[in-house]
Motif scaffolding. Structure first.
Motif, PDB file in Angstrom:
ATOM      1  N   VAL A  11       0.831  -1.209   0.000  1.00 24.30           N
ATOM      2  CA  VAL A  11       0.000   0.000   0.000  1.00 24.30           C
ATOM      3  C   VAL A  11       0.867   1.261   0.000  1.00 24.30           C
ATOM      4  O   VAL A  11       0.432   2.321   0.459  1.00 24.30           O
ATOM      5  CB  VAL A  11      -0.950   0.002   1.223  1.00 24.30           C
ATOM      6  N   ARG A  12       2.107   1.183  -0.507  1.00 29.28           N
ATOM      7  CA  ARG A  12       2.951   2.359  -0.568  1.00 29.28           C
ATOM      8  C   ARG A  12       2.415   3.400  -1.539  1.00 29.28           C
ATOM      9  O   ARG A  12       2.816   4.568  -1.492  1.00 29.28           O
ATOM     10  CB  ARG A  12       4.361   1.950  -0.982  1.00 29.28           C
ATOM     11  N   TRP A  13       1.510   2.991  -2.418  1.00 24.64           N
ATOM     12  CA  TRP A  13       0.955   3.921  -3.410  1.00 24.64           C
ATOM     13  C   TRP A  13       0.013   4.944  -2.782  1.00 24.64           C
ATOM     14  O   TRP A  13      -0.322   5.958  -3.400  1.00 24.64           O
ATOM     15  CB  TRP A  13       0.191   3.148  -4.483  1.00 24.64           C
ATOM     16  N   LEU A  14      -0.411   4.714  -1.526  1.00 26.17           N
ATOM     17  CA  LEU A  14      -1.317   5.665  -0.887  1.00 26.17           C
ATOM     18  C   LEU A  14      -0.570   6.960  -0.571  1.00 26.17           C
ATOM     19  O   LEU A  14       0.589   6.936  -0.144  1.00 26.17           O
ATOM     20  CB  LEU A  14      -1.872   5.073   0.411  1.00 26.17           C
ATOM     21  N   PRO A  15      -1.216   8.128  -0.757  1.00 29.20           N
ATOM     22  CA  PRO A  15      -0.543   9.408  -0.454  1.00 29.20           C
ATOM     23  C   PRO A  15      -0.385   9.605   1.049  1.00 29.20           C
ATOM     24  O   PRO A  15      -0.958   8.888   1.855  1.00 29.20           O
ATOM     25  CB  PRO A  15      -1.503  10.447  -1.052  1.00 29.20           C
ATOM     26  N   ARG A  16       0.414  10.612   1.383  1.00 29.71           N
ATOM     27  CA  ARG A  16       0.647  10.946   2.781  1.00 29.71           C
ATOM     28  C   ARG A  16      -0.642  11.474   3.418  1.00 29.71           C
ATOM     29  O   ARG A  16      -1.549  11.932   2.727  1.00 29.71           O
ATOM     30  CB  ARG A  16       1.749  12.003   2.891  1.00 29.71           C
ATOM     31  N   PRO A  17      -0.730  11.407   4.753  1.00 24.73           N
ATOM     32  CA  PRO A  17      -1.921  11.952   5.413  1.00 24.73           C
ATOM     33  C   PRO A  17      -2.145  13.396   5.037  1.00 24.73           C
ATOM     34  O   PRO A  17      -1.202  14.171   4.842  1.00 24.73           O
ATOM     35  CB  PRO A  17      -1.600  11.800   6.904  1.00 24.73           C
ATOM     36  N   GLY A  18      -3.397  13.800   4.951  1.00 21.53           N
ATOM     37  CA  GLY A  18      -3.755  15.156   4.595  1.00 21.53           C
ATOM     38  C   GLY A  18      -5.258  15.343   4.647  1.00 21.53           C
ATOM     39  O   GLY A  18      -6.020  14.494   5.135  1.00 21.53           O
ATOM     40  N   ALA A  19      -5.702  16.492   4.101  1.00 20.09           N
ATOM     41  CA  ALA A  19      -7.137  16.799   4.128  1.00 20.09           C
ATOM     42  C   ALA A  19      -7.947  15.793   3.331  1.00 20.09           C
ATOM     43  O   ALA A  19      -9.146  15.621   3.574  1.00 20.09           O
ATOM     44  CB  ALA A  19      -7.353  18.215   3.578  1.00 20.09           C
ATOM     45  N   TRP A  20      -7.294  15.101   2.376  1.00 14.25           N
ATOM     46  CA  TRP A  20      -8.034  14.139   1.564  1.00 14.25           C
ATOM     47  C   TRP A  20      -8.647  13.014   2.404  1.00 14.25           C
ATOM     48  O   TRP A  20      -9.672  12.443   2.030  1.00 14.25           O
ATOM     49  CB  TRP A  20      -7.110  13.529   0.495  1.00 14.25           C
ATOM     50  N   MET A  21      -8.043  12.726   3.570  1.00 12.86           N
ATOM     51  CA  MET A  21      -8.571  11.657   4.409  1.00 12.86           C
ATOM     52  C   MET A  21      -9.923  12.034   4.992  1.00 12.86           C
ATOM     53  O   MET A  21     -10.848  11.197   5.048  1.00 12.86           O
ATOM     54  CB  MET A  21      -7.584  11.321   5.527  1.00 12.86           C
ATOM     55  N   GLN A  22     -10.081  13.318   5.409  1.00 15.17           N
ATOM     56  CA  GLN A  22     -11.383  13.751   5.904  1.00 15.17           C
ATOM     57  C   GLN A  22     -12.411  13.773   4.769  1.00 15.17           C
ATOM     58  O   GLN A  22     -13.581  13.423   4.957  1.00 15.17           O
ATOM     59  CB  GLN A  22     -11.263  15.135   6.543  1.00 15.17           C
ATOM     60  N   THR A  23     -11.951  14.202   3.594  1.00 14.78           N
ATOM     61  CA  THR A  23     -12.860  14.200   2.435  1.00 14.78           C
ATOM     62  C   THR A  23     -13.312  12.773   2.110  1.00 14.78           C
ATOM     63  O   THR A  23     -14.492  12.522   1.844  1.00 14.78           O
ATOM     64  CB  THR A  23     -12.164  14.827   1.216  1.00 14.78           C
ATOM     65  N   PHE A  24     -12.352  11.849   2.141  1.00 11.52           N
ATOM     66  CA  PHE A  24     -12.689  10.458   1.846  1.00 11.52           C
ATOM     67  C   PHE A  24     -13.655   9.915   2.895  1.00 11.52           C
ATOM     68  O   PHE A  24     -14.614   9.199   2.570  1.00 11.52           O
ATOM     69  CB  PHE A  24     -11.413   9.611   1.811  1.00 11.52           C
ATOM     70  N   ARG A  25     -13.389  10.266   4.142  1.00 12.07           N
ATOM     71  CA  ARG A  25     -14.276   9.786   5.214  1.00 12.07           C
ATOM     72  C   ARG A  25     -15.701  10.268   4.980  1.00 12.07           C
ATOM     73  O   ARG A  25     -16.648   9.483   5.099  1.00 12.07           O
ATOM     74  CB  ARG A  25     -13.761  10.287   6.559  1.00 12.07           C
ATOM     75  N   ARG A  26     -15.885  11.543   4.658  1.00 15.75           N
ATOM     76  CA  ARG A  26     -17.235  12.052   4.426  1.00 15.75           C
ATOM     77  C   ARG A  26     -17.859  11.437   3.160  1.00 15.75           C
ATOM     78  O   ARG A  26     -19.066  11.202   3.111  1.00 15.75           O
ATOM     79  CB  ARG A  26     -17.214  13.569   4.344  1.00 15.75           C
ATOM     80  N   ALA A  27     -17.035  11.173   2.176  1.00 13.70           N
ATOM     81  CA  ALA A  27     -17.568  10.543   0.954  1.00 13.70           C
ATOM     82  C   ALA A  27     -18.089   9.139   1.245  1.00 13.70           C
ATOM     83  O   ALA A  27     -19.073   8.685   0.633  1.00 13.70           O
ATOM     84  CB  ALA A  27     -16.488  10.494  -0.125  1.00 13.70           C
ATOM     85  N   MET A  28     -17.454   8.437   2.179  1.00 15.94           N
ATOM     86  CA  MET A  28     -17.900   7.085   2.512  1.00 15.94           C
ATOM     87  C   MET A  28     -19.239   7.063   3.245  1.00 15.94           C
ATOM     88  O   MET A  28     -19.844   6.005   3.417  1.00 15.94           O
ATOM     89  CB  MET A  28     -16.840   6.375   3.364  1.00 15.94           C
ATOM     90  N   ALA A  29     -19.699   8.246   3.696  1.00 15.83           N
ATOM     91  CA  ALA A  29     -21.024   8.290   4.312  1.00 15.83           C
ATOM     92  C   ALA A  29     -22.114   7.964   3.296  1.00 15.83           C
ATOM     93  O   ALA A  29     -23.146   7.385   3.647  1.00 15.83           O
ATOM     94  CB  ALA A  29     -21.276   9.665   4.931  1.00 15.83           C
ATOM     95  N   PHE A  30     -21.872   8.330   2.027  1.00 13.32           N
ATOM     96  CA  PHE A  30     -22.930   8.136   1.031  1.00 13.32           C
ATOM     97  C   PHE A  30     -23.168   6.662   0.703  1.00 13.32           C
ATOM     98  O   PHE A  30     -24.326   6.251   0.540  1.00 13.32           O
ATOM     99  CB  PHE A  30     -22.621   8.970  -0.210  1.00 13.32           C
ATOM    100  N   PRO A  31     -22.123   5.808   0.606  1.00 16.80           N
ATOM    101  CA  PRO A  31     -22.433   4.373   0.492  1.00 16.80           C
ATOM    102  C   PRO A  31     -23.209   3.830   1.691  1.00 16.80           C
ATOM    103  O   PRO A  31     -24.051   2.950   1.540  1.00 16.80           O
ATOM    104  CB  PRO A  31     -21.044   3.726   0.393  1.00 16.80           C
ATOM    105  N   MET A  32     -22.932   4.389   2.885  1.00 14.41           N
ATOM    106  CA  MET A  32     -23.691   3.958   4.056  1.00 14.41           C
ATOM    107  C   MET A  32     -25.161   4.346   3.906  1.00 14.41           C
ATOM    108  O   MET A  32     -26.070   3.541   4.173  1.00 14.41           O
ATOM    109  CB  MET A  32     -23.118   4.593   5.328  1.00 14.41           C
ATOM    110  N   PHE A  33     -25.433   5.585   3.477  1.00 11.47           N
ATOM    111  CA  PHE A  33     -26.820   6.016   3.286  1.00 11.47           C
ATOM    112  C   PHE A  33     -27.485   5.243   2.136  1.00 11.47           C
ATOM    113  O   PHE A  33     -28.683   4.952   2.180  1.00 11.47           O
ATOM    114  CB  PHE A  33     -26.887   7.514   3.024  1.00 11.47           C
TER     115      PHE A  33
END
Length: 731
Positions: free
Chosen positions: A516-538
């Motif tokens: 999984v070295r291809w994953l970018p460094r921690p940043g704001a994208w993680m919060q964005t991704f987290r909120r985006a995952m709410a929609f599959p839950m809904f």
């Protein structure tokens, strides 16, 4: 900025709550059949979801030497359900009574009340609905001596087949304490009504003459009041006449005549045939039916059994042998390999991938402690593995207790569907940033996941299996079908292989960070991704509401939506500060409890509509499935395609949109004259479970093409138009 893992917001309290609700729901669903066994061994009454059966007696003079008495089985049918006469007709089995009586008492045969014709699709059966009493005369020997005490113990083992469209064999053990010296007459009216429904014996001569493939019946001695009226003919001997056929009848003076087609399943010609005739309209007074024994004139040719082709019969036998094959080492290894591959592919299914994605994104923190990562990976794998084995063990235990269940059985319970919808609503709101569990839970609970990261990872695996349980990936269907009929130890190893396959990607990533070295460094994208995952839950919540609507109707779906809105309002109130949080939160909690008690009954399964005389195709051309329908169509030379499906099966819905609803596939079905039948397993249906087991499967989706004279062709779980076209080319 502190970029926490999205999975850290998963509350282990909610995960344990889901597991408890799951176990509670399955226990409630099995209550009826457990009740059958418990009551059947301790009293005179056996109650199931379909009938209430009671052992009753009528002895107005007590148990007196040389004087008869009556015993009987009283059956109260639920609406739309029926049991069968001595000749059940085109399908079914008569009720069987096995008595254990004290010395000096001898039970006679059942004195069957007059039946009625019950039509189910193209079949005509003879049976009973509503309230029924099957009376049995009992002879008391002249030298009978009562044992010590004031009562006799009467025991009965009864078995009956109760049907609506599906048929369910039931049985019970009854015990009745019969007073010896005092009268037992509380059921006198029921026995009198049963005797009034007995056919009267005719004294006139009757004949049954064989004329080619038809039987000419002549009955003399019927009452003069019946002349010129239509009568119904009930043969007491099975497999002689075509029960569903429309015979012809006429009166020749005082003699009633009828011509009826002989059954294609007829055996050797008997010397006599007993018949019962009843008027189409019940008379105002007097007997309601008459019995005669006709002398058979001529002989018919015995016909071969029709309905199931030799190839189909051989294929079903082969499927049964295949299901038993894993007892050998080769079959077991194939099942284990299929389970491992199926578990791997399960991670890519729509219902599982979001959870795995959230876990994998956690590896973006490349500076994490490697030991902690590995422990978390092993804990997640252990949660997946043990949950699969627990789910498999529960399934095997319930099946051993008599339940007809298969993979995904828990979503056949509306209560479990509603509980999962509530859980996913909370998770979606959490991922969307509406609240943090640490702010609404006690500090001791909210900090538990930080103090016990291994436990949090373990419960993440449990949740992943709960989400995955409705899905069936390629290779899973055959492996689970084989596992169901294995010895328990071997079956659990197959479920363990499924768990290993599902957990393997995450465990490997935790032990081999280079993957999984291809994953970018921690940043704001993680919060964005987290909120985006709410929609599959809904989206999952929307799907679960639709599933519950299929089970409980539009009122049930509306009730669930109202409860989810109230739950969301309560969560929002708990995010407020100060006194407002507790006042408003308390009020909303009381409102939610009141709303749950008011709307909870709407979540119960909706009643199934009574079947008509024949299955009607829906607007999309699909007809309801039944085993009898498949048999009658293939016997008539019509190929049949069966879609075993369920509303809660995501793969089933994907296949409908990508393959079965495509215009070119539907055109190919129509061009080849293929009948389309849909076996809907959304609500528990033992007949469909039995059909899946006969095909070597235990869950949906399953797609089968039945061609006359050929073995059934079972297709893959992920159906493609090319596979369907290729199968149709073989017709």
């Amino acid at each position: 900025m502190n970029h926490r893992l999205p999975s850290r917001s998963l509350p282990w309290v909610l995960c344990l709550w889901l597991l408890a609700l799951f176990l509670l729901g399955t226990a409630q669903d099995s209550r009826a059949q457990i009740q059958l066994r418990g009551l059947g061994s301790s009293g005179a009454v056996v109650t199931t979801e379909r009938v209430r059966a009671e052992l009753v007696a009528h002895a107005p003079e007590g148990v007196t030497p040389g004087r008869p008495l009556w015993l009987g089985l009283s059956i109260a049918h639920q609406p739309e359900w029926h049991t069968y006469w001595k000749n059940p007709g085109d399908s079914g089995l008569p009720t069987q009574l096995d008595w254990q009586l004290p010395a000096g008492l001898e039970a006679g045969a059942i004195e069957w009340p007059l039946p009625r014709i019950i039509r189910v699709g193209p079949l005509a059966n003879y049976g009973y609905e509503g309230q029924l009493l099957l009376p049995v005369p009992v002879k008391v020997a002249p030298d009978f001596q009562a044992p010590e005490g004031d009562t006799l113990t009467i025991r009965l083992h009864a078995s009956w087949l109760v049907c609506r469209v599906e048929c369910i064999p039931e049985e019970g053990d009854f015990t009745l304490q019969l007073p010896v010296r005092s009268a037992s007459a509380m059921h006198a009216q029921a026995f009198a009504a049963a005797r009034a429904r007995q056919p009267a014996e005719l004294s006139g001569r009757s004949t049954a003459t064989v004329a080619g493939d038809r039987l000419q019946v002549r009955i003399e001695g019927l009452p003069a009041a019946l002349r010129g009226t239509d009568l119904q003919l009930f043969p007491e001997t099975p497999e002689v006449l075509e029960h569903a056929a429309l015979g012809t009848q006429a009166w020749e003076g005082a003699i009633w005549t009828a011509s009826w087609p002989l059954s294609k399943m007829r055996g050797e010609t008997p010397a006599q045939l007993p018949f019962v005739v009843t008027p189409s309209k019940a008379p105002d007074a007097g007997p309601v039916g008459w019995r005669t024994v006709a002398a058979v004139e001529g002989r018919w040719d015995s016909a071969p059994v029709a309905g199931v082709s030799p190839a189909l019969e051989a294929a079903l036998a082969a499927n049964a042998q295949q299901a038993a094959a894993p007892a050998t080492s080769g079959g077991l290894w194939m099942a284990l390999l299929g389970g491992l591959l199926g578990g791997l592919i399960l991670n890519l299914m729509p219902c599982v991938f979001p959870v795995l994605a959230i876990k994998i994104v956690g590896f973006a923190r490349h500076d994490q402690d490697r030991r902690r990562l590995r422990l978390g990976g092993l804990a997640y794998g252990a949660g997946v593995l043990l949950s699969f084995m627990a789910l498999g063990g529960l399934l095997l235990a319930l099946r051993a207790a008599g339940q007809q269940l298969g993979w995904g059985f828990q979503l056949q319970s509306p209560g479990l569907v509603a509980a999962m919808a509530a859980l996913f609503t909370l998770l979606g709101l959490n991922l969307a940033g509406m609240f943090e569990f640490g702010r609404i839970l006690p500090q001791r609970w909210s900090g538990a996941q930080l103090r016990h990261p291994v436990a949090e990872a373990f419960l993440s695996g449990v949740l992943a299996v709960a989400i995955a349980s409705p899905c069936t990936a390629p290779f899973m269907g055959a492996s689970l079908g084989l596992a169901i009929d294995m010895p328990a130890a071997q079956a659990l190893t197959v479920f363990a292989a499924l768990g290993i396959g599902m957990a393997l990607p995450y465990v490997l990533a935790s032990w081999l960070p280079g993957l999984v070295r291809w994953l970018p460094r921690p940043g704001a994208w993680m919060q964005t991704f987290r909120r985006a995952m709410a929609f599959p839950m809904f989206a999952t919540v929307a799907w679960l509401v639709w599933v519950l609507g299929q089970q409980s109707g539009i009122d049930g779906a509306g009730a669930l939506l109202a409860l989810l809105v109230a739950l969301s309002a309560l969560v929002w109130a708990l995010t407020l500060a100060g006194r407002t949080r507790w006042v408003l939160g308390g009020a909303l909690l009381l409102g939610l409890l009141w709303l749950g008690s008011a709307l909870g009954p709407q979540l119960a399964p909706a009643a199934v509509a009574a079947p008509g005389n024949a299955p009607e195709a829906g607007a999309d051309g699909w007809q309801p499935w039944s085993a009898e329908r498949v048999g009658s169509l293939t016997a008539a030379g019509t190929p049949v395609f069966v879609d075993f499906t369920a509303a809660w099966c995501v793969t089933c819905q994907v296949n409908k949109h990508t393959t079965l609803n495509r215009a070119e596939v539907r055109a190919d079905f129509a061009a080849r004259g293929v009948a389309l039948l849909r076996a809907d397993w959304t609500r528990r249906d033992p007949a469909i479970t039995a059909a899946l087991a006969a095909l070597g499967r235990s869950g949906v989706p399953v797609y089968v093409l039945y061609a006359p004279g050929k073995a059934p062709k079972v297709m893959t779980e992920l159906l493609t138009p090319a596979e369907v076209h290729a199968a149709l080319e073989t017709l």
